[in-house]
Design a protein around this motif. Sequence first.
Motif, short mmCIF file in Angstrom:
data_model
loop_
_atom_site.label_atom_id
_atom_site.label_comp_id
_atom_site.label_asym_id
_atom_site.label_seq_id
_atom_site.Cartn_x
_atom_site.Cartn_y
_atom_site.Cartn_z
N ASP A 141 -9.89 -6.48 -3.05
CA ASP A 141 -9.51 -6.14 -4.44
C ASP A 141 -8.31 -5.22 -4.45
O ASP A 141 -7.39 -5.38 -5.26
CB ASP A 141 -10.67 -5.40 -5.11
N ASN A 142 -8.33 -4.21 -3.58
CA ASN A 142 -7.20 -3.27 -3.51
C ASN A 142 -5.92 -4.01 -3.12
O ASN A 142 -4.86 -3.74 -3.68
CB ASN A 142 -7.46 -2.19 -2.45
N GLU A 193 -8.50 -2.28 7.38
CA GLU A 193 -9.90 -1.87 7.46
C GLU A 193 -10.38 -1.06 6.27
O GLU A 193 -11.52 -1.15 5.88
CB GLU A 193 -10.12 -1.05 8.73
N ASP A 194 -9.50 -0.22 5.72
CA ASP A 194 -10.01 0.69 4.69
C ASP A 194 -9.49 0.36 3.29
O ASP A 194 -9.53 1.21 2.41
CB ASP A 194 -9.73 2.15 5.05
N VAL A 195 -8.95 -0.81 3.10
CA VAL A 195 -8.67 -1.27 1.74
C VAL A 195 -9.45 -2.55 1.50
O VAL A 195 -9.55 -3.41 2.38
CB VAL A 195 -7.17 -1.52 1.48
N SER A 196 -10.02 -2.65 0.32
CA SER A 196 -10.78 -3.85 0.01
C SER A 196 -9.81 -4.97 -0.37
O SER A 196 -8.64 -4.73 -0.65
CB SER A 196 -11.73 -3.58 -1.16
N LEU A 226 -2.57 1.58 -11.83
CA LEU A 226 -2.32 2.76 -10.98
C LEU A 226 -3.44 3.79 -11.11
O LEU A 226 -4.11 3.85 -12.12
CB LEU A 226 -0.98 3.39 -11.36
N ARG A 259 0.84 -1.20 0.00
CA ARG A 259 0.00 0.00 0.00
C ARG A 259 0.88 1.25 0.00
O ARG A 259 0.60 2.22 -0.72
CB ARG A 259 -0.89 -0.02 1.24
N VAL A 309 -4.65 -5.75 -6.14
CA VAL A 309 -4.08 -4.84 -7.14
C VAL A 309 -2.72 -4.33 -6.65
O VAL A 309 -1.75 -4.27 -7.41
CB VAL A 309 -5.05 -3.66 -7.41
N ASN A 310 -2.64 -3.97 -5.36
CA ASN A 310 -1.38 -3.47 -4.82
C ASN A 310 -0.28 -4.54 -4.96
O ASN A 310 0.88 -4.23 -5.23
CB ASN A 310 -1.54 -3.09 -3.34
N ASP A 351 -10.88 -18.11 -6.62
CA ASP A 351 -10.63 -16.70 -6.36
C ASP A 351 -11.98 -16.04 -6.12
O ASP A 351 -12.80 -15.95 -7.02
CB ASP A 351 -9.91 -16.06 -7.55
N ILE A 352 -12.22 -15.63 -4.90
CA ILE A 352 -13.50 -15.01 -4.56
C ILE A 352 -13.25 -13.52 -4.37
O ILE A 352 -12.52 -13.13 -3.45
CB ILE A 352 -14.09 -15.63 -3.28
N PRO A 353 -13.82 -12.68 -5.25
CA PRO A 353 -13.44 -11.26 -5.23
C PRO A 353 -13.70 -10.54 -3.92
O PRO A 353 -13.01 -9.60 -3.59
CB PRO A 353 -14.30 -10.64 -6.35
N VAL A 368 -15.61 -0.85 4.62
CA VAL A 368 -14.95 -1.70 3.63
C VAL A 368 -14.95 -3.17 4.05
O VAL A 368 -15.71 -3.97 3.53
CB VAL A 368 -13.50 -1.24 3.35
N ASN A 424 -17.67 -5.74 1.98
CA ASN A 424 -19.11 -5.60 1.73
C ASN A 424 -19.85 -5.52 3.06
O ASN A 424 -19.26 -5.72 4.11
CB ASN A 424 -19.65 -6.80 0.95
#
Lengths: 492, 451
Positions: free
Chosen positions: B423-424, B418-421, B451, B139, B427-428, B326-328, B280, B352
């Motif tokens: 998914d994030n 807590e504040d990144v999903s 990005l 992150r 991606v990171n 892979d469960i999003p 989140v 969610n």
Amino acid sequence: MAPPPVSETLELHDIQGLVLRGYGTLRAAQFLVLEIVDDELARAYLQGLVGRLNLARDSPAGVALQVAFTAKGLAKLGVPEGALATFSREFLEGMDDDVRAVSLGDLDGNESSGWRWGKRGEPMHVLLMVYAETQPILDRELAAERARFAGALAVLHERTTTTLAGNKEHFGWRDGISMPTIADVPKDPSRTKEKTEKKESWTDPLPAGEFVLGYKNDYQAFTECPTAELHDDPGDHLPRVPGEPRKSLGKNGTYLVFREMTQDVSAFWSYLAKESREPGADACARAIALGAKLVGRWPSGAPLATSPERDRPEQGGDNEFLYTHDTVGLACPRGAHIRRANPRDVHALEDRGHSASIAMVRKHQMIRRGRAFGPPVVATMEPEKIFAARDAPRADRGLHFICLVGDISRQFEFVQRNWIQSANFDSLYKDGDPLIAARRPEGHRNQNDEHTVAAEPLRRKYKRLPRFTQLVGGGYFFLPGIAALKFIARLP
Amino acid sequence: MHRVNAGFTLVLPLRPESVDACGALLTELDADQARLPFARSTTTHFATITIIPAQMYRDRVLPATLLFATSMCGPVRVHVEELVELMGSELRVLFAHCEGFRADFSDGEMQDFMLARRHADTFYSGMNHLSPQCVKRHRELREAIEQFIDERQAQGGLTGSASEVRKEIQAFVRSRPDLAWTEERFEPTLRAWLAYHWRSLVVEGFVASLLVASVVRIFVEAKLLTWFVVGGWSLVVAFLALVVVLGVSISRAEAKQAFVAQRPPDDRARTLASMTNRPVINEFVLAGPIKPEGSLRPVFLQLAFWVVARVVEGVPGMYYVGSGIDIPTVATARWIVTDRGRRVMFISNFTNSAHGYIRDFIETRGGAMRINLSFGFGYGFPKTRWIVSGGALTDPNAYLYSLAQNQLPTWFWYGPHEDVSIDNIKVNRKIREGLFADLSPEEEKQWLHLL
């Protein structure tokens, strides 16, 4: 929960007209938020109202009346406690509930404590919706209705509406293009022909139960439907629930979500003018291009997905497009308003294909029946003229967002929480809905005030988006079927 | 040291007289999380500590238990040693409410106790081979690159080709001493890969050996080979026969099901919703007895979850090596079969709201069938047919009611991301993996789009 009665085709004679039509030809409308001051007189008024309501089977003849109730309103009218408890939890708790406010994002400037109407504790019972061809006719109808309900109902709030040129909303974009259609409703023959010639599409009609209670939904199952005891209905107004000793109170009804939001047109266009780094011949064109990247359509309604470079008014009503070939968002940004509100074939693609995405997205559709309010900045609603007038004094204007759903939680609340409000929608990082999300600026937990425009080789990031809209009122209502309304009007 | 993600789960029966005191203690610990300093743990992604109340299965009482469940990374011994070192004194007080634990245990004895009482689970992680430090660093890397891009773009820079832009980003990262770790090896080692897949490899190796041996046996007469082939196929046939017997037994039990969950009281549903209302990542716990119909259901359940665990791990060489699923929306999830197959617990850390999360799985036909397989045994779940049909597929309302019926409040939860999903986080990770990787021009373009 007992299953509701099974019907193969929609009982149009028992459904209020708003379910099937937005009354676009009735250009004048006013919504009255009412308090019941005398229960008995209110029921008497409703008995008379039944015959004046526009039904789904009838085209409106110059005027249309529709009526809906809050949970408090139904209780006030005498709906038995046991029957009331069978309505959905969301409806019973109301939109202004503390837990729900967090979930919907009704914080950070959108708190219900600051609303004009719909605040907790307000005796909001009935929503009377009056539509007419012209303002004079509307005024006459309103006066007549006020005379009829005098002593029974008191007007808490009058929500006026306006119709903007080109079916636009105040920012200058055409609105209401993407609308689900309901299966089992007779259509215009030319449209039916057009559909049958096309392959299976994501815009295929949805089962009626997605929007009208008492019918099968897209799961091929029944949405929760309110019921009453047999002895609650001595007048035998309500249909029986097959195989169950209960009556269906929800049959042919639907839930109506009403959210009133103001639109700061000046802030919107000033931001576009100041911040746009999109290509364009001049400042106005660049502002419009950025606006299109926020919305996902050009002002005419042409979708960026099929017309990424420039506005093509001839595509203004296009709703058949997908995002299959634009998963990165080069044409339509992933966080654009229309893509969030309806991600079509690119929802949660990691472990699912495009067709699975469509199957999922179809379960979160809403019939929208909103109307604008307040004076337009420019009567013609041409974006270039709104751009030029962006420094004009602010006025009270905005949108009455109204939608009809069979399941408030699965449809409206899911979209609001997971797609509109989320900073992390579709792997985004700090992007909320650029138009209608409550802003959480930098330093805030789960910041969401950015907008990412994908580009080659690198994205353009727009930061510190101001608040363009503010929630100023709202509530959850039940729009009953005619039989249910007769039942309510005859309660002891 | 590898970073394989796993569940560390303790299911400890509570002393009957200690249930209330344990609840009070957990309330205190949740209010003052510094007392259980998971934030200092290098091996803990999430931690759930809660009380599963006494529940009924047929006429049998399933006892109240303490559920202690971490989503961890690395060797389990290292994780347990770290927990005892960081929070041994508080854990000692907590575990003292449980049967079999003595308050005078030394640190070493407590570690032995925790390792010995570790309960099997079927675990999924969307963050496999990541440590909490990886998540945090990835992150920070992303934030630094994003800021660099914003500044360079404001100066009119970064307008070259994808390759040139990426080189500029690489040069920037190399110029930052605090990001020097990005040039260290990141891919899982062979040891890590084996640590994750060894169970699946054993099964796969056995099946492959049996097939090879069966072919060789056609041409070669050897007693040992014959025994292996006959014995192996006998095992396979016995396994299949067991599956058929269990399937028929469950099918008969399905027809007899008497109870289907009804709508839960609204105030309970509201309370549960309020507990999973973070913006989140949220967490929830389900725990309840299985359906009482069907004597063989507990056997089937244990077998099914063993198979599911292997599927979740993925079958090396057959499909995606790393994770089979892979469960999003899911950061970590686990099923725990307890009380000799009579009760099942489920814990998930997910992106969610709980209501949206549990709906997500039934919105496609395939998803609903998988839900039937993995939750259809629960008391109150709508009637299934042949395990995967019916159920949530035909009665989604009852599915939601049954989950609400079995959802329990979590007394203590630790979640640092807590504040990144999820998914994030993924991606990171891709940003970090691709930063100095050897990419084709098209891959470079795709990398920049992260990005």
